[in-house]
Motif scaffolding. Structure first.
Motif, PDB file in Angstrom:
ATOM      1  N   ARG A  14      41.636  46.458  43.650  1.00  0.00           N
ATOM      2  CA  ARG A  14      41.462  45.006  43.770  1.00  0.00           C
ATOM      3  C   ARG A  14      42.183  44.558  45.034  1.00  0.00           C
ATOM      4  NH1 ARG A  14      41.921  42.202  37.877  1.00  0.00           N
ATOM      5  NH2 ARG A  14      41.077  43.921  36.659  1.00  0.00           N
ATOM      6  N   THR A  62      42.054  38.168  46.243  1.00  0.00           N
ATOM      7  CA  THR A  62      42.338  37.327  45.072  1.00  0.00           C
ATOM      8  C   THR A  62      42.627  38.156  43.823  1.00  0.00           C
ATOM      9  OG1 THR A  62      40.021  37.172  44.403  1.00  0.00           O
ATOM     10  CG2 THR A  62      40.846  35.478  45.937  1.00  0.00           C
ATOM     11  N   THR A 122      40.597  39.534  41.919  1.00  0.00           N
ATOM     12  CA  THR A 122      39.618  39.227  40.885  1.00  0.00           C
ATOM     13  C   THR A 122      38.489  40.251  40.863  1.00  0.00           C
ATOM     14  OG1 THR A 122      40.128  36.890  41.163  1.00  0.00           O
ATOM     15  CG2 THR A 122      38.123  37.419  39.953  1.00  0.00           C
ATOM     16  N   ARG A 145      33.759  38.896  42.270  1.00  0.00           N
ATOM     17  CA  ARG A 145      34.437  37.667  41.855  1.00  0.00           C
ATOM     18  C   ARG A 145      33.434  36.565  41.541  1.00  0.00           C
ATOM     19  NH1 ARG A 145      35.566  33.722  45.404  1.00  0.00           N
ATOM     20  NH2 ARG A 145      35.251  35.197  47.096  1.00  0.00           N
TER      21      ARG A 145
END
Length: 77
Positions: free
Chosen positions: A22, A25, A27, A45
């Motif tokens: 990751r 962000t 996400t 995301r």
């Protein structure tokens, strides 16, 4: 990569060989093979209920019928 809804995605084997990465962000979830480094699929995301699947990682799949969309990588966000 081909977008597939999570209800239609099933990982049949090799889960123990995957590592998740990751960034930014934290996400989006990107999966790589810890042995060879190939990038088989991800979860973006902006479409968390879909997987992006690298069709060249699928057994007995002919990608000839999939439309190709040209992109300029520097312009991707």
């Amino acid at each position: 990569m081909v977008k597939v809804h999570e209800d239609r995605f099933r990982l049949l084997s090799g889960e123990d060989s995957l590592v998740e990465y990751r960034f930014h962000t934290m996400t989006a979830r990107h999966y790589f093979c810890r042995t060879c480094g190939i990038y088989p699929f991800h979860r973006k995301r902006v479409t968390p209920d879909h997987f992006g699947v690298n069709v060249f990682c699928l057994d007995d799949f002919d990608p000839a019928g999939i439309p190709v969309r040209r992109t300029v990588g520097a312009g991707m966000k």
